[in-house]
Design an enzyme around this catalytic site. Structure first.
Site, PDB file in Angstrom:
ATOM      1  N   LYS A 113       0.829  -1.209   0.000  1.00 12.23           N
ATOM      2  CA  LYS A 113       0.000   0.000   0.000  1.00 12.23           C
ATOM      3  C   LYS A 113       0.862   1.256   0.000  1.00 12.23           C
ATOM      4  O   LYS A 113       0.523   2.254  -0.629  1.00 12.23           O
ATOM      5  CB  LYS A 113      -0.942   0.008   1.208  1.00 12.23           C
ATOM      6  CG  LYS A 113      -2.176  -0.828   0.959  1.00 12.23           C
ATOM      7  CD  LYS A 113      -3.171  -0.733   2.092  1.00 12.23           C
ATOM      8  CE  LYS A 113      -4.229  -1.823   1.965  1.00 12.23           C
ATOM      9  NZ  LYS A 113      -4.828  -2.143   3.271  1.00 12.23           N
ATOM     10  N   LYS A 196     -10.951 -16.038 -10.742  1.00 15.28           N
ATOM     11  CA  LYS A 196     -12.201 -16.014 -10.010  1.00 15.28           C
ATOM     12  C   LYS A 196     -12.890 -14.670 -10.104  1.00 15.28           C
ATOM     13  O   LYS A 196     -12.313 -13.689 -10.567  1.00 15.28           O
ATOM     14  CB  LYS A 196     -11.974 -16.434  -8.558  1.00 15.28           C
ATOM     15  CG  LYS A 196     -11.074 -15.549  -7.747  1.00 15.28           C
ATOM     16  CD  LYS A 196     -11.020 -16.105  -6.316  1.00 15.28           C
ATOM     17  CE  LYS A 196     -10.802 -14.945  -5.367  1.00 15.28           C
ATOM     18  NZ  LYS A 196     -10.699 -15.289  -3.976  1.00 15.28           N
ATOM     19  N   LYS A 199     -14.109  -7.699  -8.591  1.00 16.19           N
ATOM     20  CA  LYS A 199     -15.048  -6.575  -8.604  1.00 16.19           C
ATOM     21  C   LYS A 199     -15.235  -5.873  -9.950  1.00 16.19           C
ATOM     22  O   LYS A 199     -16.146  -5.088 -10.108  1.00 16.19           O
ATOM     23  CB  LYS A 199     -14.616  -5.526  -7.573  1.00 16.19           C
ATOM     24  CG  LYS A 199     -14.717  -6.027  -6.153  1.00 16.19           C
ATOM     25  CD  LYS A 199     -15.621  -5.151  -5.313  1.00 16.19           C
ATOM     26  CE  LYS A 199     -15.628  -5.599  -3.868  1.00 16.19           C
ATOM     27  NZ  LYS A 199     -16.634  -6.471  -3.449  1.00 16.19           N
TER      28      LYS A 199
END
Ligand code: TRP
Length: 331
Positions: A113, A196, A199
């Site tokens: 991050k 998979k 979003k």
């Protein structure tokens, strides 16, 4: 009912999609029957990226409505919003005193991050793991269902528990364990043919998508030019459609299209139409409940308030003991 405590933190980002539902959420619904469950919306954690005030309120409500619609039952589990329980912050402070900047700096989610938002490497981001440890330890939770990406944070939570126990020569905090869902959590593939469901819009079906949107998205799912020889193995894009069908359709339906694949007579359009049909059928009751919960803010607020009360009671019990152990007066 076992009295073991399960706790899970829900990141308040975006809406729930089918992957979330058939993965963690449906498992939570089962767990609330067997364990003493705490589910909370981690809105304090979301502050690391400086969201706007109106978005904070809105996303906590949205997530709450969606989890309730999926079957999380406030009579069975304690569902609350992190920022409603300020006891957490006191424990966070105590844990920070026993946590070293060296070990926090080695956490890979932090490093990542910090790389992604170089102009906002704030102290909250740095101490994310101790806030998470406080979330868990305030209820003295035994089990925490988390994904692979949270393993290091879980290791930090255990370290916090162990270190506190060592410093004060007590066995007060149990070491929280990762809970793996095993068989009942399903991996739902995405619509764009790879991996998979995530979003991004072309890849995912949200629980709030209405019938029309679901059909449109499914019809647009990536396919190939069709099988060239009988009984050939299915490439990933096609296997994904079959996997989705295996989740929402009857075994007979899957078998029907499997045979069509094997004799090379499959028409993807027909298969997708059927898949969309079955998906809509499975999703409809959840969809309706989301709409219903979302339309009643008062009820959502009431549920959040009751959840917060229960969570605060549990946290205050822990904090009273912690204060005594550290040498402060109890509340
Ligand atoms: N860090 C978790 C995530 O990103 C969210 C979270 C915050 C959490 N506090 C927690 C998860 C406590 C489990 C327990 O998904």
């Amino acid at each position: 009912m076992e009295n073991e405590i399960v706790l899970s933190g829900i990141r308040p980002t975006g809406n729930l999609h089918l992957g979330n539902y058939f993965g963690a959420v449906r498992s939570f619904v089962k767990m609330q029957e067997e364990y003493n469950c705490y589910f909370f919306i981690a809105d304090w954690h979301s502050l690391t990226t400086h969201p706007k005030p109106e978005n904070i309120q809105r996303s906590a409500r949205t997530i709450l409505a969606e989890y309730l619609a999926c079957g999380i039952d406030p009579e069975k589990a304690t569902i609350y919003i992190q920022s409603d329980v300020h006891e957490t912050i006191e424990l966070y402070l105590y844990l920070n005193m026993n946590t070293y900047i060296g070990e926090l700096g080695r956490v890979t989610t932090f490093k990542e991050k910090a790389r992604r938002q170089p102009d906002n490497v704030n102290a909250g981001l740095f101490t994310y793991p101790t806030l998470m440890a406080a979330d868990i330890l305030q209820h003295r939770a035994k089990w925490v269902p988390v994904g692979k990406d949270q393993e290091q944070n879980m290791e930090m939570a255990r370290k916090c528990a162990r270190r506190f126990n060592n410093i004060y020569q007590t066995e007060f905090f149990p070491e929280p364990q990762n809970y793996y869902f095993s068989g009942d959590a399903l991996k739902v593939p995405g619509l764009d043919g790879s991996g998979k469901m995530g979003k991004s819009d072309g890849n995912c079906i949200f629980l709030i998508d209405d019938e029309k949107v679901v059909r449109k998205k499914v019809m647009r799912a990536v396919t190939d030019s069709g099988p060239q020889t009988p009984n050939s193995p299915k490439p990933e894009v096609i296997q994904n459609l079959f996997t989705m069908m295996g989740i929402v359709s009857t075994p007979d339906t899957v078998k029907y299209f499997d045979e069509k694949w094997n004799d090379c007579s499959i028409r993807y359009g027909d298969m997708k139409k059927q898949l969309a049909e079955d998906m809509v059928r499975v999703m409809q009751p959840i969809h309706e409940r989301i709409v219903e919960f979302s339309s009643n803010e008062e009820r959502l607020d009431r549920i959040a308030r009751v959840g917060a009360e229960k969570a605060r009671e549990s946290a205050a019990r822990t904090l009273n003991e912690v204060r005594r152990i550290i040498g402060f007066r109890p509340y």
